[in-house]
Design an enzyme around this catalytic site. Structure first.
Site, mmCIF file in Angstrom:
data_model
loop_
_atom_site.group_PDB
_atom_site.id
_atom_site.type_symbol
_atom_site.label_atom_id
_atom_site.label_comp_id
_atom_site.label_asym_id
_atom_site.label_seq_id
_atom_site.Cartn_x
_atom_site.Cartn_y
_atom_site.Cartn_z
ATOM 1 N N ASP A 44 0.866 -1.185 0.000
ATOM 2 C CA ASP A 44 0.000 0.000 0.000
ATOM 3 C C ASP A 44 0.899 1.230 0.000
ATOM 4 O O ASP A 44 1.592 1.495 0.987
ATOM 5 C CB ASP A 44 -0.884 0.035 1.252
ATOM 6 C CG ASP A 44 -1.987 -1.015 1.260
ATOM 7 O OD1 ASP A 44 -1.904 -1.971 0.450
ATOM 8 O OD2 ASP A 44 -2.908 -0.886 2.080
ATOM 9 N N LYS A 89 -7.099 3.244 -2.730
ATOM 10 C CA LYS A 89 -7.398 3.202 -1.294
ATOM 11 C C LYS A 89 -7.687 4.612 -0.810
ATOM 12 O O LYS A 89 -7.007 5.565 -1.202
ATOM 13 C CB LYS A 89 -6.205 2.586 -0.564
ATOM 14 C CG LYS A 89 -6.309 2.550 0.959
ATOM 15 C CD LYS A 89 -5.081 1.867 1.556
ATOM 16 C CE LYS A 89 -5.030 1.983 3.068
ATOM 17 N NZ LYS A 89 -3.831 1.325 3.645
ATOM 18 N N LYS A 105 -10.257 0.062 -1.667
ATOM 19 C CA LYS A 105 -10.046 -0.221 -0.250
ATOM 20 C C LYS A 105 -10.473 0.982 0.574
ATOM 21 O O LYS A 105 -9.967 2.088 0.384
ATOM 22 C CB LYS A 105 -8.580 -0.562 0.023
ATOM 23 C CG LYS A 105 -8.282 -0.850 1.503
ATOM 24 C CD LYS A 105 -6.851 -1.319 1.695
ATOM 25 C CE LYS A 105 -6.493 -1.451 3.172
ATOM 26 N NZ LYS A 105 -5.099 -1.935 3.379
#
EC number: 4.1.2.4
Length: 226
Positions: free
Chosen positions: A95, A157, A186
């Site tokens: 990430d 995300k 996400k």
């Protein structure tokens, strides 16, 4: 996602501990909880990856690590190097935080190159790109998602969980509309109970970043933290 039952919710959760003062004991507990409840992954800082990987050896739980976290303002080469080293240490997902300042300045080629450098370093390892939506206007969120879609990252995300606020239903729905059906979304930051988790999934999220996974899958009220 076809089901919002506890087992399906568990498989949508990255069980997260990103605090600067996280101890080995806490990381061990995080990993044990992920095994017990069937979470998709644990999400930790890169220095914790080797330990987490040892704790999870032989299990289906993946190790996810953050890169360029939480500001996203480092050199692209540093982010790419961190990603490569972290994968070599055992990370199975990355990430990264995009360069928020460049995005807000309209330096879209630079934003693209920054993400592309990390994407290349990841190889076949899935890359999620953190937008930090609370710092962006709608046009900036859309452009970031367009860049991520064009590059073919695995996920976009919402948030680091370390800024002004976390995921919102509106942002998740917007991100889903822009990236389409083939890229994951996400939701992270503020997902602390089963009602919020289900609402995020219904809005378009396919993964949840949270430190409240146990509260979510057991329905035991509202969790604390990330």
């Amino acid at each position: 996602m076809n089901s919002l039952e506890p087992a399906a919710l568990a498989q949508a959760i990255d069980h997260t501990l990103l605090a600067a003062d996280a101890s080995r004991e806490q990381i061990a507990t995080l990993c044990a909880e992920a095994r017990e409840h069937g979470f998709y992954s644990v999400c930790v800082n890169s220095s914790q990856v080797p330990f987490a990987a040892r704790q999870l050896a032989g299990s289906a739980v993946k190790v996810c690590a953050v890169v360029g976290f939480p500001l996203g303002a480092g050199l692209s080469a540093s982010k790419a190097s961190e990603a490569a080293l972290t994968i070599a240490a055992g990370a199975q997902e990355i990430d990264m935080v995009l360069n928020i300042g460049w995005l807000k300045d309209g330096l879209f080629d630079e934003v693209r190159d920054d993400i592309a450098a990390v994407l290349q370093a990841c190889g076949k390892v899935p890359l999620k790109v953190i937008l930090e939506t609370c710092l962006l206007d709608e046009a900036q969120k859309v452009r970031a998602c367009e860049i991520c879609r064009e590059l073919g990252v695995a996920f976009v995300k919402t948030s680091t969980g370390f800024s002004r606020s976390g995921a919102t239903l509106e942002d998740v729905a917007l991100m889903r509309r822009v990236v389409g059906p083939d890229i994951g979304v996400k939701a992270s930051g503020g997902v602390r109970d089963v009602a919020t988790a289900r609402a995020m999934i219904e809005a378009g999220a396919t993964r949840l970043g949270t430190s409240s996974g146990i509260a979510i899958v057991t329905g035991a009220g509202t969790g604390a933290g990330y």
